[in-house]
Write a protein that holds these residues in place. Sequence first.
Motif, short mmCIF file in Angstrom:
data_model
loop_
_atom_site.label_atom_id
_atom_site.label_comp_id
_atom_site.label_asym_id
_atom_site.label_seq_id
_atom_site.Cartn_x
_atom_site.Cartn_y
_atom_site.Cartn_z
N PRO A 33 0.83 -1.21 0.00
CA PRO A 33 0.00 0.00 0.00
C PRO A 33 0.86 1.26 0.00
O PRO A 33 1.86 1.35 0.73
CB PRO A 33 -0.81 -0.12 1.30
N GLY A 34 0.50 2.21 -0.85
CA GLY A 34 1.21 3.49 -0.88
C GLY A 34 2.40 3.53 -1.82
O GLY A 34 3.02 4.59 -1.98
N ARG A 35 2.75 2.41 -2.43
CA ARG A 35 3.87 2.37 -3.38
C ARG A 35 3.35 2.06 -4.78
O ARG A 35 2.55 1.14 -4.97
CB ARG A 35 4.89 1.30 -3.00
N MET A 87 8.92 -7.37 3.90
CA MET A 87 7.55 -7.81 3.71
C MET A 87 6.59 -6.95 4.51
O MET A 87 6.83 -6.66 5.70
CB MET A 87 7.39 -9.28 4.10
N PRO A 88 5.48 -6.52 3.91
CA PRO A 88 4.47 -5.76 4.66
C PRO A 88 3.94 -6.57 5.83
O PRO A 88 3.87 -7.80 5.78
CB PRO A 88 3.37 -5.51 3.62
#
Length: 209
Positions: free
Chosen positions: A110-112, A204-205
Amino acid sequence: MCYNFNNKKVNLKKAAENLNAEGYEKGEFDVTGSVNSFIKETTPTIPAIVNHNGIVLMNTFWGIKENPDAPTKGKNLQSENTHTFYRKIEKNRCLIPASSYFEYKQVSTPGRKTPLKVKHEMFWKNKAQFYIAGYFDIYDDGNLGFGLVTTLPNPVQAEIHNRMIITLDEKMGRSFLNQEPIETFQFPNYSPDLEYMNLEPQKMPNTLF
């Protein structure tokens, strides 16, 4: 695509014996660790077992192009193009002894806008070494340069990348050197028993496991 493999745990003497290869003389070959296709070498340093005037263990370059116009050119060769783009070298078979290889998994976060690339190390289950299938070409100076032959991924490899280098055991390696049709070694006709390790888990998220 694979541009980095490891040969640190390879037993070259055993490899030469298993594949009935001549040319093994202790001290002439280097199997000390990571092999990177982007490091430009001035002399051949990568041990490979080649079908060239017999089955011979010798030092080679990575890349079928002696002076490529792109850094990745001639390093990975799609097996599906064997009878077209690579028809002039499809009989030039070689095996590169290895203990693991490295691939990057693209992970959306998210966000990239662009995915993260997370490095993974691929192994054969319960086997210390294996053989990467390759085609080689002959340089103007007589040295040999190889490209790793790839196929569609099996389910384990597909978790990391959408292509898979063809890796073989001794029996299948002998068949490859002896000119068994390349289709024999493509997935799903042949599937190695792979496992992997995430070398960069910190990337890793938190929402992924």
